[in-house]
Scaffold this motif. Structure first.
Motif, PDB file in Angstrom:
ATOM      1  N   LYS A 153      20.154 -43.026 -22.685  1.00 52.90           N
ATOM      2  CA  LYS A 153      19.752 -41.759 -22.050  1.00 52.90           C
ATOM      3  C   LYS A 153      19.119 -42.109 -20.701  1.00 52.90           C
ATOM      4  CE  LYS A 153      17.810 -37.404 -23.673  1.00 52.90           C
ATOM      5  NZ  LYS A 153      18.893 -36.505 -23.290  1.00 52.90           N
ATOM      6  N   TYR A 158      22.590 -37.702 -15.626  1.00 58.26           N
ATOM      7  CA  TYR A 158      22.437 -36.245 -15.721  1.00 58.26           C
ATOM      8  C   TYR A 158      22.831 -35.509 -14.451  1.00 58.26           C
ATOM      9  CZ  TYR A 158      21.139 -36.692 -20.445  1.00 58.26           C
ATOM     10  OH  TYR A 158      21.224 -36.940 -21.787  1.00 58.26           O
ATOM     11  N   SER A 189      26.965 -30.645 -21.493  1.00 59.02           N
ATOM     12  CA  SER A 189      26.100 -31.293 -20.503  1.00 59.02           C
ATOM     13  C   SER A 189      24.868 -31.916 -21.158  1.00 59.02           C
ATOM     14  CB  SER A 189      25.676 -30.280 -19.445  1.00 59.02           C
ATOM     15  OG  SER A 189      24.944 -29.239 -20.042  1.00 59.02           O
ATOM     16  N   ALA A 191      24.437 -31.819 -25.088  1.00 54.65           N
ATOM     17  CA  ALA A 191      24.499 -31.703 -26.556  1.00 54.65           C
ATOM     18  C   ALA A 191      25.843 -32.235 -27.046  1.00 54.65           C
ATOM     19  CB  ALA A 191      24.335 -30.243 -26.982  1.00 54.65           C
ATOM     20  N   GLY A 249      21.925 -30.537 -30.525  1.00 58.48           N
ATOM     21  CA  GLY A 249      21.072 -31.458 -29.788  1.00 58.48           C
ATOM     22  C   GLY A 249      19.627 -31.136 -30.114  1.00 58.48           C
ATOM     23  N   THR A 250      18.739 -32.019 -29.728  1.00 62.45           N
ATOM     24  CA  THR A 250      17.330 -31.832 -30.060  1.00 62.45           C
ATOM     25  C   THR A 250      16.796 -30.496 -29.541  1.00 62.45           C
ATOM     26  OG1 THR A 250      17.013 -34.190 -30.071  1.00 62.45           O
ATOM     27  CG2 THR A 250      15.047 -32.850 -29.734  1.00 62.45           C
TER      28      THR A 250
END
Ligand code: PMP
Length: 297
Positions: A153, A158, A189, A191, A249-250
């Motif tokens: 990550k 991003y 984008s 998830a 996703g979170t």
């Protein structure tokens, strides 16, 4: 607003006011996106707060730093302890937590010499779960796995997410479906994606995606509920007009998709297995028992 004059963060080894924190403008983290981060949720549980899979998130943060050659000494246990302290100092239970590892001044395209972590948090009550998203196939592709560590990550990745997400919004959609460089479905984008057809769940395999912690949780839920799940490469054409689909996703948790490129998913969301998974996920993060309803069993 993410913070106000009272918000406390952990930064450079101290608990400080977010509004007073200062950093330098001469680092590769700012100029080139050479930083790693996480997105974690904490939920109100038993009158307190608990991070969902905090260990997995901080293990991934340490993995991300390692593959990016950013020296980072904190243990997962210490990071968890510091995060709970930040939550406590802000009096948050339902929150989103954003730790980011930044590098010290240097712009010579060399590996990190020193790093420091900021642990930021803001209150978060999820409004996504009740939404259904209209998504479009993006004209942007995900970063190539030969060019980036896509399983890490990393902040710089991003920029691609911003392009894809904004393109979708500019075209009247809620989110983007982004393909890998070979034209197979990768993720959104921010998830992972699943679709459902004839009682089977499908998701993109590891390799060209960020292998999400929520994705792993969903696969676990499918096993618990005896829902067959297959990791395979597939194209948007295979997914279009399927029974149902969702992002996970979170932050997003499990969010229903209504259509892909204006082609509606067939089933009523509430009649799909995906809906059952969404409900089971909600129970899991809140540590509540989940009972499978008879009509879907
Ligand atoms: N893919 C991308 C590109 C993401 O940014 C995220 C969010 N971290 C995910 C997938 C889902 O990962 P997780 O379930 O670990 O939040």
């Amino acid at each position: 607003m993410y913070y106000n004059e009272n918000t406390v963060i952990y930064f450079h080894g101290q608990f400080v006011k977010a509004a007073e924190a200062k950093t330098d403008l001469y680092s590769q983290s700012l100029h080139y996106g050479y930083a790693v981060f996480e997105g974690i949720r904490s939920y109100p549980i038993n009158g307190g707060t608990k991070m969902f899979k905090g260990k997995e998130h901080y293990d991934r943060l340490r993995h991300s730093a390692k593959v990016m050659r950013i020296p980072f000494e904190y243990t997962t246990e210490k990071l968890m302890e510091l995060t709970y302290e930040v939550l406590k100092r802000n009096n948050f239970t339902d929150a989103y937590i954003r730790p980011i590892v930044l590098c010290s001044p240097n712009m010579a395209l060399s590996k990190g010499k020193e790093s420091y972590i900021a642990i930021e948090t803001w209150e978060w009550t999820n409004g996504y779960m009740s939404n259904k998203m209209k998504i479009m196939t993006s004209s942007y592709r995900r970063p190539n796995a030969d060019a980036f560590h896509v399983d890490a990550k990393v902040s710089g990745h991003y920029v691609n997410s911003i392009l894809a997400c904004q393109e979708a919004k500019d075209n009247g959609f809620d989110e983007a479906l982004v393909l890998d460089s070979n034209g197979f479905v990768a993720e959104s984008s921010g998830a992972n994606i699943f679709y459902e057809n004839d009682g089977v769940l499908y998701t993109a395999p590891k390799g060209n995606i960020l292998p999400g912690i929520t994705r792993a949780t969903v696969i676990g839920i499918c096993k618990e509920l005896n829902i067959p799940v297959e990791e395979k490469l597939f194209t948007p054409a295979e997914m279009k007009g399927a029974d149902a689909g969702f992002f996970c996703g979170t932050a997003a948790e499990v969010v229903a998709l209504s259509s892909l490129d204006n082609v509606e998913f067939k089933k009523n969301w509430e009649d799909s297995l995906s809906y059952v998974i969404q409900q089971a996920y909600k129970c899991k993060v809140l540590e509540k028992p989940f009972q499978l309803q008879e009509q879907v069993a």
